[in-house]
Design a protein around this motif. Structure first.
Motif, PDB file in Angstrom:
ATOM      1  N   HIS A 179       0.750  -1.166  -0.027  1.00  0.00           N
ATOM      2  CA  HIS A 179      -0.051   0.003  -0.157  1.00  0.00           C
ATOM      3  C   HIS A 179       0.923   1.177  -0.079  1.00  0.00           C
ATOM      4  O   HIS A 179       0.353   2.337   0.685  1.00  0.00           O
ATOM      5  CB  HIS A 179      -1.027   0.033   1.010  1.00  0.00           C
ATOM      6  CG  HIS A 179      -1.813  -1.229   1.271  1.00  0.00           C
ATOM      7  ND1 HIS A 179      -2.937  -1.488   0.409  1.00  0.00           N
ATOM      8  CD2 HIS A 179      -1.959  -2.105   1.958  1.00  0.00           C
ATOM      9  CE1 HIS A 179      -3.540  -2.523   0.744  1.00  0.00           C
ATOM     10  NE2 HIS A 179      -3.149  -3.101   1.610  1.00  0.00           N
ATOM     11  N   ARG A 180       1.933   1.316  -0.785  1.00  0.00           N
ATOM     12  CA  ARG A 180       2.795   2.548  -0.883  1.00  0.00           C
ATOM     13  C   ARG A 180       2.083   3.597  -1.421  1.00  0.00           C
ATOM     14  O   ARG A 180       1.337   3.509  -2.495  1.00  0.00           O
ATOM     15  CB  ARG A 180       4.128   2.239  -1.578  1.00  0.00           C
ATOM     16  CG  ARG A 180       5.440   2.897  -1.008  1.00  0.00           C
ATOM     17  CD  ARG A 180       5.784   1.949   0.371  1.00  0.00           C
ATOM     18  NE  ARG A 180       6.485   0.783   0.002  1.00  0.00           N
ATOM     19  CZ  ARG A 180       5.999  -0.338   0.375  1.00  0.00           C
ATOM     20  NH1 ARG A 180       5.128  -0.542   1.216  1.00  0.00           N
ATOM     21  NH2 ARG A 180       6.804  -1.428   0.172  1.00  0.00           N
ATOM     22  N   GLU A 181       2.454   4.625  -1.002  1.00  0.00           N
ATOM     23  CA  GLU A 181       1.915   5.954  -1.448  1.00  0.00           C
ATOM     24  C   GLU A 181       3.071   6.879  -1.894  1.00  0.00           C
ATOM     25  O   GLU A 181       2.748   8.000  -2.601  1.00  0.00           O
ATOM     26  CB  GLU A 181       1.158   7.022  -0.316  1.00  0.00           C
ATOM     27  CG  GLU A 181      -0.170   6.126   0.085  1.00  0.00           C
ATOM     28  CD  GLU A 181      -0.767   7.072   1.009  1.00  0.00           C
ATOM     29  OE1 GLU A 181      -0.482   8.046   1.648  1.00  0.00           O
ATOM     30  OE2 GLU A 181      -1.866   6.425   1.732  1.00  0.00           O
ATOM     31  N   LEU A 182       4.357   6.410  -1.805  1.00  0.00           N
ATOM     32  CA  LEU A 182       5.506   7.079  -1.972  1.00  0.00           C
ATOM     33  C   LEU A 182       6.305   6.103  -2.812  1.00  0.00           C
ATOM     34  O   LEU A 182       6.376   4.854  -2.606  1.00  0.00           O
ATOM     35  CB  LEU A 182       6.204   7.907  -0.944  1.00  0.00           C
ATOM     36  CG  LEU A 182       5.437   8.708  -0.370  1.00  0.00           C
ATOM     37  CD1 LEU A 182       6.106   9.511   1.015  1.00  0.00           C
ATOM     38  CD2 LEU A 182       5.327  10.126  -1.308  1.00  0.00           C
ATOM     39  N   PRO A 183       7.255   6.548  -3.669  1.00  0.00           N
ATOM     40  CA  PRO A 183       8.055   5.401  -4.255  1.00  0.00           C
ATOM     41  C   PRO A 183       9.350   5.122  -3.557  1.00  0.00           C
ATOM     42  O   PRO A 183      10.456   5.462  -3.812  1.00  0.00           O
ATOM     43  CB  PRO A 183       8.566   6.234  -5.537  1.00  0.00           C
ATOM     44  CG  PRO A 183       8.868   7.608  -5.266  1.00  0.00           C
ATOM     45  CD  PRO A 183       7.279   7.759  -4.215  1.00  0.00           C
ATOM     46  N   ILE A 184       8.930   4.280  -2.504  1.00  0.00           N
ATOM     47  CA  ILE A 184       9.908   3.718  -1.546  1.00  0.00           C
ATOM     48  C   ILE A 184       9.991   2.210  -1.344  1.00  0.00           C
ATOM     49  O   ILE A 184       8.707   1.449  -1.381  1.00  0.00           O
ATOM     50  CB  ILE A 184       9.751   4.523   0.038  1.00  0.00           C
ATOM     51  CG1 ILE A 184      10.115   5.998  -0.120  1.00  0.00           C
ATOM     52  CG2 ILE A 184      10.464   3.621   0.984  1.00  0.00           C
ATOM     53  CD1 ILE A 184       9.574   6.619   1.124  1.00  0.00           C
ATOM     54  N   CYS A 185      10.996   1.498  -1.548  1.00  0.00           N
ATOM     55  CA  CYS A 185      11.080   0.129  -1.730  1.00  0.00           C
ATOM     56  C   CYS A 185      12.369  -0.272  -0.651  1.00  0.00           C
ATOM     57  O   CYS A 185      13.371   0.271  -0.646  1.00  0.00           O
ATOM     58  CB  CYS A 185      11.538  -0.298  -3.018  1.00  0.00           C
ATOM     59  SG  CYS A 185      11.464  -2.083  -3.155  1.00  0.00           S
ATOM     60  N   PRO A 186      12.039  -1.190   0.414  1.00  0.00           N
ATOM     61  CA  PRO A 186      13.078  -1.677   1.080  1.00  0.00           C
ATOM     62  C   PRO A 186      14.143  -2.554   0.570  1.00  0.00           C
ATOM     63  O   PRO A 186      13.672  -3.129  -0.363  1.00  0.00           O
ATOM     64  CB  PRO A 186      12.074  -2.529   2.160  1.00  0.00           C
ATOM     65  CG  PRO A 186      11.134  -2.975   1.388  1.00  0.00           C
ATOM     66  CD  PRO A 186      10.954  -2.184   0.240  1.00  0.00           C
ATOM     67  N   ASP A 187      15.309  -2.370   1.156  1.00  0.00           N
ATOM     68  CA  ASP A 187      16.445  -3.210   0.610  1.00  0.00           C
ATOM     69  C   ASP A 187      16.304  -4.604   1.449  1.00  0.00           C
ATOM     70  O   ASP A 187      16.775  -5.425   0.719  1.00  0.00           O
ATOM     71  CB  ASP A 187      17.812  -2.496   1.089  1.00  0.00           C
ATOM     72  CG  ASP A 187      17.660  -1.180   0.261  1.00  0.00           C
ATOM     73  OD1 ASP A 187      17.915  -1.205  -1.098  1.00  0.00           O
ATOM     74  OD2 ASP A 187      17.444  -0.244   0.704  1.00  0.00           O
ATOM     75  N   PHE A 188      16.220  -4.540   2.671  1.00  0.00           N
ATOM     76  CA  PHE A 188      15.910  -5.792   3.076  1.00  0.00           C
ATOM     77  C   PHE A 188      14.449  -6.045   4.040  1.00  0.00           C
ATOM     78  O   PHE A 188      14.134  -5.010   4.619  1.00  0.00           O
ATOM     79  CB  PHE A 188      16.986  -5.930   4.578  1.00  0.00           C
ATOM     80  CG  PHE A 188      18.285  -5.241   3.875  1.00  0.00           C
ATOM     81  CD1 PHE A 188      19.360  -6.035   3.060  1.00  0.00           C
ATOM     82  CD2 PHE A 188      18.862  -4.014   4.069  1.00  0.00           C
ATOM     83  CE1 PHE A 188      20.492  -5.874   2.483  1.00  0.00           C
ATOM     84  CE2 PHE A 188      20.148  -3.587   3.559  1.00  0.00           C
ATOM     85  CZ  PHE A 188      20.895  -4.510   2.938  1.00  0.00           C
TER      86      PHE A 188
END
Length: 193
Positions: A139-148
């Motif tokens: 449900h992301r609202e911003l272009p943020i993706c976890p690395d781990f």
């Protein structure tokens, strides 16, 4: 607030522990060790997970990686609409040139991470910032993706996914609750409801 009992327990204490060990190994592998590495946990439970990662890295590598804690309350875009509980930010090292791993418990919209990035950048210019989360619920609202990521947990907007830690809640688990009418999605208060 949520209902009193969870609709599902998606990680028990053993699963959380295994995920944290795996994340520690992945951080070391991606960064080719722990030279110039620092771990920064986002208050209120990310900082506890960050301490756990620092402890695991010490067990694996025998090195004390610098640890910081970050309160993003004043960086929130909804700061004016509520009264945040303010905690202390403690970054006892120079962030310039460091490889920083930000640590949070549950990744949802990405807004908390955006705030954390702003806060870290206000302190200096790291060489790189990576993100480690125990749970990514989508449900992301911003272009943020976890690395781990410890675990991906598909969830609905009508659910709360919460981490409880023995140190502050008396138990360690990740649980899903239905959101009570009039309540909002968010972390569990320290020490429980």
């Amino acid at each position: 607030m949520s209902t009193s009992s969870p609709k599902a327990v998606i990680m028990d204490e053993a699963a959380v522990s295994r995920a944290m060990t795996r994340i520690a190994h992945e951080i070391l592998e991606r960064n080719e060790g722990c030279d110039n590495l620092a771990i920064v946990g986002i208050v209120t439970r990310g900082d506890l997970l960050a301490q756990e990662l620092v402890d695991r890295i010490k067990e694996i590598e025998g090195v004390d990686v610098p640890l910081g804690r970050l309160d993003i309350s004043f960086y929130r875009d909804d700061f004016q609409t509520f009264s945040p509980e303010v905690h202390a930010t403690d970054i006892p090292f120079d962030v310039d040139g460091k490889r920083i791993v930000l640590v949070d418990d549950i990744l949802y919209t990405g807004r908390t991470i955006r705030c954390a990035l702003d806060a870290v950048m206000d302190l200096g210019r790291p060489a790189r910032i990576e993100l480690a989360v125990l749970v990514d619920r989508g449900h992301r609202e911003l272009p943020i993706c976890p690395d781990f990521v410890g675990k991906n947990v598909p969830s609905s907007h009508e659910e709360n996914v919460r981490l409880y830690l023995k140190e502050v809640d008396g138990r360690t688990s990740v649980e899903i609750f239905d959101i009570a009418p009039g309540s909002h999605v968010g972390s569990a208060p320290l020490g429980g409801e």
